[in-house]
Design a protein around this motif. Structure first.
Motif, mmCIF file in Angstrom:
data_model
loop_
_atom_site.group_PDB
_atom_site.id
_atom_site.type_symbol
_atom_site.label_atom_id
_atom_site.label_comp_id
_atom_site.label_asym_id
_atom_site.label_seq_id
_atom_site.Cartn_x
_atom_site.Cartn_y
_atom_site.Cartn_z
ATOM 1 N N THR A 262 0.812 -1.215 0.000
ATOM 2 C CA THR A 262 0.000 0.000 0.000
ATOM 3 C C THR A 262 0.848 1.268 0.000
ATOM 4 O O THR A 262 0.299 2.378 0.003
ATOM 5 N N GLY A 263 2.171 1.118 0.000
ATOM 6 C CA GLY A 263 3.040 2.287 -0.055
ATOM 7 C C GLY A 263 2.983 3.145 1.189
ATOM 8 O O GLY A 263 3.096 4.377 1.125
ATOM 9 N N THR A 264 2.809 2.515 2.339
ATOM 10 C CA THR A 264 2.725 3.248 3.608
ATOM 11 C C THR A 264 4.006 4.041 3.859
ATOM 12 O O THR A 264 5.112 3.551 3.635
ATOM 13 N N ASP A 265 3.858 5.265 4.330
ATOM 14 C CA ASP A 265 5.015 6.114 4.627
ATOM 15 C C ASP A 265 5.751 5.614 5.866
ATOM 16 O O ASP A 265 5.159 5.018 6.769
ATOM 17 N N GLY A 266 7.056 5.910 5.913
ATOM 18 C CA GLY A 266 7.853 5.620 7.103
ATOM 19 C C GLY A 266 8.116 4.145 7.336
ATOM 20 O O GLY A 266 8.243 3.710 8.496
#
Length: 407
Positions: A262-266
């Motif tokens: 999902t391309g989650t940040d961090g």
């Protein structure tokens, strides 16, 4: 990652190896040197399972070169786990006949070759085949190493040695992902496997130097261990546990895979946040052991269930997600050894086969995690979190229900 059952069994033959050879010849040959043995076994445990988790952050980087999408490459995570599980079942009993040192050194050396071949894979299809082979070859290490500890390490050193190995297996979930992410950013995704091949070759050389020589070849027939496994799956008090085992690592791998897809940040910080929890759990072993095994494992699975449910429902920012992932990690790190404690206590004379079966199911579940993530993340992180919470809750109920079985 598994097998802390040695703590409760101080006798030389008591560690529940995935094979049943008598420890008497080992005792006559003397005990293994504690420091070097614990160090090389823990380091190899870290290397072995890092190859499962390390593929997760590489999905996005490998996909463009192979003209495919990251979700379709989740099979590269899954098939390694299936091969790993098959190796557990195959090599644990075989080491009774062939010798612990011979199987471990041969398996780790072969993994240096299969890992290098993965780095050279020209297509996803060939990569999948090679990842299966990689999983099978390194599957020769964990069950045989645990059997070796039970036979060759001095009784008062076994708990420390097994704890060191367990920490290595668990820490791989974080270290493997961080290492792969760092190497891929600097040198490309194939560098993770090239570095792994060199590390496995070095580990095989050190194992050959540190491990005590095997006794005369022979020993028990592996067939007895293989024949016992189907019976264990229907044994009262054990079958609910075996049903629950796959949900220990499956959701853990699935949630990290889902965050990647999902391309989650961090993600770097999120992966690193779980490491302090993994390192802290071994120091809490004595206190956790005061809680009965079924209650301890069921509560740990329930904690993981609540945490992944909150991940899905709240979809928090980096800090909140890090805290929830720490709770998921804590639940996983407590549930895995908790279940093996119960399995060993209830399996009786078949405990060697039960341990191999438990370990294989554990990693079969881990192998299915990426496929769950690939199937559900298209509907958002909420769908994934809620499905994983339901699976973990079902596992907790199965473990709690197993308390009605033999203690």
């Amino acid at each position: 990652m598994n097998l802390r059952a040695t703590r409760a069994r101080p006798s030389p033959a008591a560690t529940p190896p995935p094979a049943g050879r008598s420890a008497a010849p080992a005792a006559a040959a003397g005990h293994a040197p504690f420091g070097p043995t614990a160090a090389v076994l823990a380091a190899t445990a870290l290397l072995a399972t890092s190859q499962l988790y390390g593929m997760i952050p590489l999905l996005g980087r490998a996909a463009p070169g192979w003209n495919t999408d990251p979700a379709s490459l989740t099979w590269l995570v899954s098939v390694f786990g299936f091969g790993y599980a098959a190796g557990f079942l195959l090599f644990g009993p075989l080491s009774d006949r062939l010798g612990r040192r011979r199987v471990m050194v041969g398996g780790v050396a072969a993994t240096a070759v299969t890992t290098a071949l993965v780095a050279a894979a020209p297509s996803p299809e060939i990569g999948i085949v090679l990842r299966v082979a990689q999983g099978v070859t390194i599957g020769a290490f964990p069950p045989v190493a645990m059997a070796y500890v039970g036979e060759r390490v001095a009784p008062h050193r076994r708990l420390t040695t097994v704890t060191a190995m367990t920490t290595g297996f668990l820490a791989a979930a974080v270290v493997g992902q961080l290492t792969a992410q760092g190497l891929a950013a600097a040198f490309g995704w194939r560098s993770f496997f090239l570095a792994g091949a060199v590390a496995f070759a070095a580990a095989a050389a050190v194992l050959a130097r540190v491990l005590l020589p095997d006794g005369p070849s022979g020993g028990a027939s592996p067939r007895a261990a293989y024949r016992a496994m189907p019976r264990l799956l229907v044994t009262p008090g054990l079958w609910p546990l075996f049903l629950a085992v796959p949900v220990v690592l499956g959701p853990f791998v699935a949630i990290y895979t889902g965050l990647q897809l999902t391309g989650t940040d961090g993600l770097l910080e999120l992966r690193a946040s779980a490491l302090p929890v993994i390192l802290a759990i071994p120091f809490l072993t004595a206190r956790l052991a005061r809680v009965p095994g079924p209650a301890r494992a069921a509560a740990a699975l329930a904690l993981s269930a609540a945490s992944v449910a909150l991940v899905g429902l709240l979809e928090p920012g980096t800090l909140g997600l890090a805290l929830l992932l720490m709770l998921v990690t804590a639940g996983t790190a407590v549930a895995a050894p908790g279940l093996i404690d119960i399995v060993v206590a209830r399996a009786g004379a078949a405990r060697a086969s039960a341990v191999s079966l438990h370990s294989a199911l554990l990693f079969a579940g881990a192998s299915l995690g990426p496929q769950l993530a690939a199937a559900l993340t298209g509907h958002g992180l909420r769908a994934l979190g809620l499905v994983l919470a339901a699976l973990l809750a079902a596992g907790a109920l199965l473990v709690a229900a197993s308390r009605r079985g033999p203690a």
